[in-house]
Design a protein around this motif. Sequence first.
Motif, short mmCIF file in Angstrom:
data_model
loop_
_atom_site.label_atom_id
_atom_site.label_comp_id
_atom_site.label_asym_id
_atom_site.label_seq_id
_atom_site.Cartn_x
_atom_site.Cartn_y
_atom_site.Cartn_z
N LEU A 14 22.31 8.36 -50.17
CA LEU A 14 22.62 8.01 -51.55
C LEU A 14 21.39 7.56 -52.32
O LEU A 14 20.63 6.69 -51.85
CB LEU A 14 23.68 6.90 -51.61
CG LEU A 14 25.07 7.27 -51.08
CD1 LEU A 14 26.02 6.08 -51.20
CD2 LEU A 14 25.65 8.49 -51.81
N PRO A 34 23.47 13.33 -45.52
CA PRO A 34 23.61 12.90 -46.91
C PRO A 34 23.12 11.45 -47.08
O PRO A 34 23.44 10.58 -46.27
CB PRO A 34 25.12 13.00 -47.17
CG PRO A 34 25.67 13.85 -46.07
CD PRO A 34 24.77 13.59 -44.88
N GLU A 58 24.04 12.01 -54.50
CA GLU A 58 23.93 12.42 -53.09
C GLU A 58 22.79 13.43 -52.92
O GLU A 58 22.76 14.46 -53.59
CB GLU A 58 25.24 13.06 -52.62
CG GLU A 58 25.23 13.34 -51.13
CD GLU A 58 26.53 13.95 -50.65
OE1 GLU A 58 27.31 13.24 -50.01
OE2 GLU A 58 26.77 15.14 -50.95
N GLU A 89 24.16 17.46 -58.37
CA GLU A 89 23.67 16.07 -58.30
C GLU A 89 22.53 15.86 -59.29
O GLU A 89 22.38 14.79 -59.88
CB GLU A 89 23.26 15.71 -56.87
CG GLU A 89 24.42 15.68 -55.89
CD GLU A 89 25.52 14.70 -56.27
OE1 GLU A 89 25.27 13.50 -56.32
OE2 GLU A 89 26.65 15.16 -56.55
N LEU A 146 30.91 8.44 -53.81
CA LEU A 146 30.11 9.00 -54.91
C LEU A 146 30.59 8.53 -56.29
O LEU A 146 30.03 8.94 -57.31
CB LEU A 146 30.12 10.54 -54.82
CG LEU A 146 29.32 11.08 -53.63
CD1 LEU A 146 29.37 12.60 -53.58
CD2 LEU A 146 27.86 10.61 -53.71
N HIS A 148 21.12 4.81 -46.69
CA HIS A 148 21.52 5.48 -45.45
C HIS A 148 21.14 4.58 -44.28
O HIS A 148 20.53 3.53 -44.46
CB HIS A 148 20.91 6.88 -45.33
CG HIS A 148 19.41 6.93 -45.17
ND1 HIS A 148 18.54 6.38 -46.08
CD2 HIS A 148 18.63 7.48 -44.20
CE1 HIS A 148 17.30 6.59 -45.68
NE2 HIS A 148 17.31 7.24 -44.54
#
Length: 253
Positions: free
Chosen positions: A158, A156, A149, A178, A135, A74
């Motif tokens: 990763l 959000p 995620e 997830e 994703l 992120h």
Amino acid sequence: MTITFLGTGTSQGVPVIACGCEVCTSPDTRDKRLRTSVLIEAEDKTIVIDSGPDFRYQMLRAGVKHLDAIVFTHEHKDHIAGMDDIRAFNYRQKGAVDVYADIRVQKALVREFPYIFDGTSYPGIPQVVVHPIDLRPFSIGSVNFTPIEVLHYKLPVLGFRINDFTYITDAKTVSAAEKEKIEGTRTLVINALQKQTHISHFTLDEAIAFAYDIGAEQTYLTHISHCLGKHEEISKELPPNIKLAYDGLKINI
Ligand SMILES: [Zn+2]
Ligand SMILES: [Zn+2]
């Protein structure tokens, strides 16, 4: 494949001016934490996940002489701020470094480093080739990534599963769907900021509960604030298959 923890700390409460607490003054090197990042060394590729403000020193400290790619979780500064220093790898490797980022992180990189992306060819500026990710699973050479995620309050972020290894940082909530992607993970890395509740990061107890939930053989905690306490003391409170990661720790996956 080898994983090296380049940094296990956070900007949250990072001691810029030594506050004099027992963690800041600890002689234990495991209490000296740079911003969170890991190095992945596979036979064919050398990859880092995130390049925070300590990236330059982390590369020097770990003796990394070649870098193929950066994968971003992120866009927070503690995860991207050091990207400018890839210019040293560009120079040495005579080419661009591959960058893997989702669309939102790409926009942030353009905002933060406009000179890299504005088309000017000023000598010496960092050279990157951006690979959009989402994703869906992707590969860098022989290294297969499955993005996970997680939510960092509302943002959000990763995480990534690579075979039986899962690396997640800056999580506060992980949906059941997830979590299913993480099932069967043997080695889990998960963030644990501090003991006090935080709006966007797992506390120590939340990280432990998550680790139990996933049931990995071995869990390592990262993205640790110095407010959590000393490595040696917190380690005594943890079950045997949950450990605090520390800068320089290497694991084979
Ligand atoms: Zn963050
Ligand atoms: Zn962070």
